[in-house]
Each structure stands twice: as structure tokens, then as C-alpha cells.
Design a protein around this motif. Sequence first.
Motif, PDB file in Angstrom:
ATOM      1  N   ARG A 512       0.818  -1.218   0.000  1.00  0.00           N
ATOM      2  CA  ARG A 512       0.000   0.000   0.000  1.00  0.00           C
ATOM      3  C   ARG A 512       0.853   1.271   0.000  1.00  0.00           C
ATOM      4  N   ASP A 513       1.812   1.347   0.898  1.00  0.00           N
ATOM      5  CA  ASP A 513       2.627   2.563   0.990  1.00  0.00           C
ATOM      6  C   ASP A 513       3.548   2.709  -0.219  1.00  0.00           C
ATOM      7  N   LEU A 514       4.090   1.603  -0.681  1.00  0.00           N
ATOM      8  CA  LEU A 514       4.976   1.661  -1.841  1.00  0.00           C
ATOM      9  C   LEU A 514       4.238   2.183  -3.065  1.00  0.00           C
ATOM     10  N   LEU A 515       2.980   1.771  -3.235  1.00  0.00           N
ATOM     11  CA  LEU A 515       2.191   2.178  -4.396  1.00  0.00           C
ATOM     12  C   LEU A 515       1.542   3.543  -4.223  1.00  0.00           C
ATOM     13  N   GLY A 516       1.442   4.001  -2.982  1.00  0.00           N
ATOM     14  CA  GLY A 516       0.830   5.307  -2.739  1.00  0.00           C
ATOM     15  C   GLY A 516      -0.669   5.320  -2.970  1.00  0.00           C
ATOM     16  N   ILE A 517      -1.323   4.206  -2.706  1.00  0.00           N
ATOM     17  CA  ILE A 517      -2.776   4.112  -2.874  1.00  0.00           C
ATOM     18  C   ILE A 517      -3.379   3.349  -1.703  1.00  0.00           C
ATOM     19  N   ARG A 518      -4.703   3.472  -1.554  1.00  0.00           N
ATOM     20  CA  ARG A 518      -5.419   2.708  -0.527  1.00  0.00           C
ATOM     21  C   ARG A 518      -6.786   2.320  -1.089  1.00  0.00           C
ATOM     22  N   ILE A 519      -7.183   1.077  -0.830  1.00  0.00           N
ATOM     23  CA  ILE A 519      -8.454   0.540  -1.304  1.00  0.00           C
ATOM     24  C   ILE A 519      -9.202  -0.007  -0.099  1.00  0.00           C
ATOM     25  N   GLU A 520     -10.431   0.435   0.098  1.00  0.00           N
ATOM     26  CA  GLU A 520     -11.207  -0.023   1.250  1.00  0.00           C
ATOM     27  C   GLU A 520     -11.932  -1.327   0.981  1.00  0.00           C
ATOM     28  N   GLU A 521     -12.373  -1.530  -0.246  1.00  0.00           N
ATOM     29  CA  GLU A 521     -13.167  -2.711  -0.542  1.00  0.00           C
ATOM     30  C   GLU A 521     -12.968  -3.116  -1.998  1.00  0.00           C
ATOM     31  N   PHE A 522     -12.873  -4.424  -2.231  1.00  0.00           N
ATOM     32  CA  PHE A 522     -12.757  -4.927  -3.586  1.00  0.00           C
ATOM     33  C   PHE A 522     -14.073  -4.752  -4.330  1.00  0.00           C
ATOM     34  N   ALA A 523     -13.982  -4.647  -5.657  1.00  0.00           N
ATOM     35  CA  ALA A 523     -15.186  -4.500  -6.470  1.00  0.00           C
ATOM     36  C   ALA A 523     -15.085  -5.398  -7.709  1.00  0.00           C
ATOM     37  N   PRO A 524     -15.175  -6.717  -7.503  1.00  0.00           N
ATOM     38  CA  PRO A 524     -15.124  -7.614  -8.664  1.00  0.00           C
ATOM     39  C   PRO A 524     -16.340  -7.426  -9.560  1.00  0.00           C
ATOM     40  N   LEU A 525     -16.178  -7.788 -10.819  1.00  0.00           N
ATOM     41  CA  LEU A 525     -17.229  -7.598 -11.810  1.00  0.00           C
ATOM     42  C   LEU A 525     -17.946  -8.912 -12.104  1.00  0.00           C
ATOM     43  N   LEU A 526     -19.240  -8.816 -12.366  1.00  0.00           N
ATOM     44  CA  LEU A 526     -19.998  -9.967 -12.811  1.00  0.00           C
ATOM     45  C   LEU A 526     -19.603 -10.320 -14.247  1.00  0.00           C
ATOM     46  N   ASP A 527     -19.989 -11.523 -14.685  1.00  0.00           N
ATOM     47  CA  ASP A 527     -19.562 -11.994 -16.000  1.00  0.00           C
ATOM     48  C   ASP A 527     -20.005 -11.076 -17.134  1.00  0.00           C
ATOM     49  N   ASP A 528     -21.162 -10.442 -16.981  1.00  0.00           N
ATOM     50  CA  ASP A 528     -21.667  -9.594 -18.066  1.00  0.00           C
ATOM     51  C   ASP A 528     -21.323  -8.123 -17.855  1.00  0.00           C
ATOM     52  N   GLU A 529     -20.466  -7.843 -16.888  1.00  0.00           N
ATOM     53  CA  GLU A 529     -20.074  -6.458 -16.612  1.00  0.00           C
ATOM     54  C   GLU A 529     -18.681  -6.175 -17.147  1.00  0.00           C
ATOM     55  N   SER A 530     -18.446  -4.918 -17.446  1.00  0.00           N
ATOM     56  CA  SER A 530     -17.118  -4.457 -17.834  1.00  0.00           C
ATOM     57  C   SER A 530     -16.952  -3.028 -17.353  1.00  0.00           C
ATOM     58  N   ALA A 531     -15.735  -2.542 -17.423  1.00  0.00           N
ATOM     59  CA  ALA A 531     -15.432  -1.188 -16.964  1.00  0.00           C
ATOM     60  C   ALA A 531     -14.591  -0.473 -18.009  1.00  0.00           C
ATOM     61  N   ALA A 532     -15.130   0.591 -18.587  1.00  0.00           N
ATOM     62  CA  ALA A 532     -14.386   1.372 -19.577  1.00  0.00           C
ATOM     63  C   ALA A 532     -13.366   2.261 -18.875  1.00  0.00           C
ATOM     64  N   LEU A 533     -12.199   2.406 -19.482  1.00  0.00           N
ATOM     65  CA  LEU A 533     -11.150   3.264 -18.954  1.00  0.00           C
ATOM     66  C   LEU A 533     -10.950   4.462 -19.867  1.00  0.00           C
ATOM     67  N   SER A 534     -10.371   5.509 -19.304  1.00  0.00           N
ATOM     68  CA  SER A 534     -10.198   6.756 -20.047  1.00  0.00           C
ATOM     69  C   SER A 534      -9.208   6.635 -21.191  1.00  0.00           C
ATOM     70  N   ASN A 535      -8.375   5.598 -21.184  1.00  0.00           N
ATOM     71  CA  ASN A 535      -7.407   5.413 -22.273  1.00  0.00           C
ATOM     72  C   ASN A 535      -7.975   4.572 -23.414  1.00  0.00           C
ATOM     73  N   GLY A 536      -9.268   4.279 -23.348  1.00  0.00           N
ATOM     74  CA  GLY A 536      -9.919   3.541 -24.418  1.00  0.00           C
ATOM     75  C   GLY A 536      -9.942   2.040 -24.231  1.00  0.00           C
ATOM     76  N   THR A 537      -9.346   1.525 -23.174  1.00  0.00           N
ATOM     77  CA  THR A 537      -9.357   0.091 -22.913  1.00  0.00           C
ATOM     78  C   THR A 537     -10.568  -0.273 -22.057  1.00  0.00           C
ATOM     79  N   VAL A 538     -10.814  -1.554 -21.928  1.00  0.00           N
ATOM     80  CA  VAL A 538     -11.964  -2.039 -21.172  1.00  0.00           C
ATOM     81  C   VAL A 538     -11.510  -3.128 -20.209  1.00  0.00           C
ATOM     82  N   GLY A 539     -11.904  -2.992 -18.939  1.00  0.00           N
ATOM     83  CA  GLY A 539     -11.537  -3.965 -17.927  1.00  0.00           C
ATOM     84  C   GLY A 539     -12.644  -4.960 -17.654  1.00  0.00           C
ATOM     85  N   THR A 540     -12.253  -6.148 -17.231  1.00  0.00           N
ATOM     86  CA  THR A 540     -13.201  -7.180 -16.821  1.00  0.00           C
ATOM     87  C   THR A 540     -12.709  -7.810 -15.522  1.00  0.00           C
TER      88      THR A 540
END
Length: 658
Positions: A512-540
Motif C-alpha cells: 500500500r505505501d509503496l504504491l501510494g494508494i489505498r483501497i477499502e473494498e474490492f469491487a469484482p465484476l460480474l460476468d456480463d459487466e465491464s469497466a471502460a477506462l479513459s485510455n480507451g481500454t476495457v476492464g473485466t
Amino acid sequence: MSSPRWLRRDGAPRLEFGADYNPDQWPRDVWDSDVRHMREAGVTIVSLAIFSWAKLEPADGEFDFAWLDDAMDLLHANGILVDLATATASPPPWLTAAHPSILPVDRLGHTIWPGGRQQWRPTSPIFRRYALRLVSVLAERYRDHPALAAWHVSNELGCHNIYDYSDDAAAAFRGWLRDRYVTLDELNDAWGTAFWAQRYTDWAEIIPPRLAATHPNPGQQLDFKRFSSDALKQYLVEERTILRAATPDVPITTNFMVMGETKGMDYADWASEVDFVSNDHYRQPGPQSLDELSFSANLTGNIAGGRPWFLMEHSTSAVNWQPINVPKKPGELARDSLLHVAHGADAVCFFQWRQSRAGAEKYHSAMLPHAGTDSDLFRAVKSLGDRLTSLSSLAGTPRTRARAAIVFDWPSWWASELDSHPTDRLRYRQEALDWYTAFLDLGVRADVVPLSAPLEDYDVVVAPILHVVPADLAKRLDAYVSAGGHLVTTYFSGIVDEHDHVWLGGYPGALRDLLGIRIEEFAPLLDDESAALSNGTVGTVWTDRIDLTDESTEVLASYDSGEMSGRPAVTRRPVGNGSAAYVSTRLGATGLTPVLSTLLDRANLHSDLPVALRGQVEVAQRGDFRFVVNRTDNPLDITELGAPEPTLAARGVAVFRA
């Protein structure tokens, strides 16, 4: 490794060429034609007697070596070396009938019956007594035979019997746990047995993680995976000890299976127990089939510590065990073989020499197919033999290290895919392979290395899903970045310690400290879900709700849709001349390519390939030999790479001094 030894043989260095040979499956009059065709094909070595226990010992204590003596003498007379197996891979029917207690038991309590292969418990005292007796007799009989170039312990240890849940395994597991934890209090703490009233008060209460009413204890599951790998390693050592005592001058190996989803054996841990590493590899169909071959060969070479290794098995064409078994295309036999050589193999062998007439693998391709010598396949085999002969001068030459590395860690593989997790869709090895493909698509060489490798040798280190991070590893990674290294890691990394205990305070835990970030809770995606990113890629598969905790941490890409919209998706924290980056979703090879390009640019690491060839070829270097592998089904102009021939055929490999 125990010692940097290669085959026992005379003469100048060369690349070895051959196959598993099973003369006991054929009449004696076939053997003479076998060795004649072997010489025609350029065969220099065969692995012998791998599945011959029932032939060598047809009854308890009654041995028949006449046929093996004959085979050894015939091969030697024809200048062919022998990698002699200990023949312990599959016990004969008389042994399992007399001692059914050697048979493995699955997690449901079902006995694994004979009729296939590897029907034995790694921890069975009875099995070991009989198997080690055979090893001793073989070692004494053939210790001075001039054909003997190496010993081949068992075969593909753990391929079918890595996890045994029998009473023998339970007793051995308890002994392993006593050595690891010493006291029950330490074990109870490591396994978190305060949960679900699982606290143990006597070692005898502990069993393997058999089928339970609910999910077995995760600490118990992880330790059972460690134990199972160690149990087979201990068996390897017991055979090796007998062989070493009888033949101290003969090197000892066993064939690993660094390929696909074969994950039960921690080969990075096993490598020091053999004189040289051997590997079996078979391609799986799919868009990354060739990249997976390269990934596995690359990892095998680095498990071997950069020393020569032995490609013990791969296929000339189709296999028999996939749902649909298609033949290889023209050029693929040579390409697949030479790609292993590019990553450090000094021996290229196949399963098997002569294609079987009967048995479970009769439709598995071989060097000498059912069609005989008048076949395109045998002609391709001969052509490969000629080419390996022409490349003999590179034997013993180490593969040139890349500037980037992908870390591969068996405990993280095991732990990250346990049950009771945020998602069961996560695939550790696939994520690592996607990063490797992204490197290839960018035309940048990357090594695939075990976690024990010296990371300081690399400018960029990618550690995908590095789930298990003990405190000392966290310090090691911090030191790597502080010294100017560029670390990249991904979702579900840094989460637990070596006991599968969560690092508290927010994710990604130890990093956590090395990366300089903190995450409180995971947010996995369902099979039919995806997440668009600002660089034009899509996460699953996965997303994270990231908060930045260091003002220097930069956002390279944000989520562009859904609940995470506007939040960081890819981050990078500069640390002096180094950096630590985090990718919070599965982007696949295509989506990782632009992300990796940006990260490599920040690390000042660029491809030295012409733009037109990036992604089209893979380039590897062994000393002053350059390998250029065509990743496409089309011919390519490689004039700019300095190749003596300007055109590289579809699926071709050019090897030349650079």
C-alpha cells in the motif's frame, strides 16, 4: 542446482535430439529398423524404460533385464545415448493387487484405481519400498554401461497424483506441519482456527482438506498444497540419493511440466534437486498458443538459472488428450522446437519415437508416424535434425538476459485461486501470460522469472497478482524501487502474508505505501459487466475503489463508466529514479499493451526492433546467436535485423550470428 552438470558423454558440445523410446511395445525385429531410422533422422539420445516396471519386474522380486540389456547395447552400438528412466512412474498390476493401500484417495474419499498411470501415493511407505528397490537394482546393473548419459527419475511427477488425501498422506501431512510450526499454538495461529471453532488440541486431529460441509480452512488448503509439492520433491530426492551413490558421475534429472494450468508442483523450489532441469511442454489451442509456449520455455530457462536445460517431451504434431486434436501446420514442428532452443534448451526431444499401435496414446503423434518414413512428418523430423546439427556451436551458450522481467510465484498462484474469495474468475497464470503477450506485441524482450531471481538485474519488473507478500518480500520490493527499479503490479496483490492472513489497514496491504494508494473494498465484476477506462481500454473480472495516499502518485488512466467513474484505474508513484505502478482491472493482452507502453516509456525502456516488425516477430539472444521467430502465418521481410536471408517464412525461425 546440485551441480552444473550436463549429460555424461564424450565429444564436442552439440544440441541433442531424440524422443522417448519404448522398444518393449514392439517385436525385437522392429528395433533394428528403429535405430536405422533414428540415425537417418539425426537422433542422438532417447529416454528409455519410462513405463517399463511391469516388464522389468514381472513378479515380486523377479527381474528380467535381458530385453533392456539388448536395447541399451543396440543403442550404444549405433551411437545413441540413453537417458535411462527409473521406471517407477506406474506400478505394475501385481503390486497394486497385493498392496491396494498404495493407491491414491481423492478428496471425496474415493480410491483412484489402477488402469491408467501414476496410481500411487507419494507418501506411501509400501510404494517407496518397492520403487526404491527397483531403482537400486537398476542403478547397480547399468552404472557402467557406456550408453548411460543421464538418469531420468520417474516421469512427470505429480501429473496425476499430486493431491492424495489418504491416511498415509494425513500422517505425512502432520509430520510436515510439526516441522513447519513446531507447536500446535503456532499452527492454530497460522491457520486462524479461532474461526468456526476449528482449534486443534492434538496433532492427530489434523487431516488433509477433504470434502467438508463448507469450505475447508484456507490456511489448511494452502499448506496442503505446499506439503503436496514437498512430498513429491522428497520422493525425487530419495530416488536421486540412491542413483547418486551408485553413479556419482551420471547426472540426474526429472521432467517438469511448466505448461498451461499445471500448478501443483513448485518447480522453482524443485530445481536445486536435479543436475539439470528438464521440461515437458504441449501447446493448447487458442489465440495465445504460441505465446504460451514461449512463456513456458522462458520460465523454464530461468528456473534452470540460465544454464542449459532439456526439452524432454513435446509433440511433432497432434496430441491425443485434447477434446479435438488438430495436427500442426507446416513449419510449426521446427518453429516450436527452435523456440525452446531460443530460450536455452540444449536438447529437443519428443513423445515419442515410434507412434504406438495400441494404448491410450496411439493417436498421439511421434517422430516416426503410423504412415512410416515416407511421410511429410518424418521428413520434417529429419529436416529439424539437420538444422540442430548445424547449430551445435551454440550448445552451452546462455540466453542473454532481458531488461524487463515478469515475476512468477507458485504460492501466489495457489493462494489467489482458493475458494471464498471476492471472485472465482481470477486466473493467475492467464494474467501473467497477458503481460507477456503485451511485451511481445510491443517488441520488447522480457524474462519470466521465479520470485527468487535477483530482481535488481532488471530495469522493469512486472509482478501480476502477487497475492502472497510476506514482510521480507515487501521490504525487498521497496528496496528494488528505491534503488531505481520500476515495479508494476496488479489487482489482488500484496493482500496476504505467508499464512494467508490479510494485511490490515486497507488494500493492497503490504504494498500500500509503496504504491501510494489505498483501497477499502474490492469491487469484482460480474460476468456480463465491464469497466471502460479513459485510455480507451476495457476492464473485466475486477475493479478497485482507489484513493491516492501520496501526492506524488499519478493517475495514468481512470475509470470512465459506472460506479467507479472518475476514480483511478492505473496509477504510478515515482520513487527517486524508480517507480511503483498499479493496474486495478483485468485488461487482457490487447488492453495491457498501451498501458505497458506508457510504463516502459516512463522507465526509458524501448523496443530495438523496427516499427514494422514489432509484434510480428519474437527475438531472443543466446550469446552472439540471434533467434527471430515469425509469430504470424505470413512471410516477413527481416532485412533490417541483419539476417542473411531477407525473407522469413510463415511460422519460420531465423537463427544467425548477430
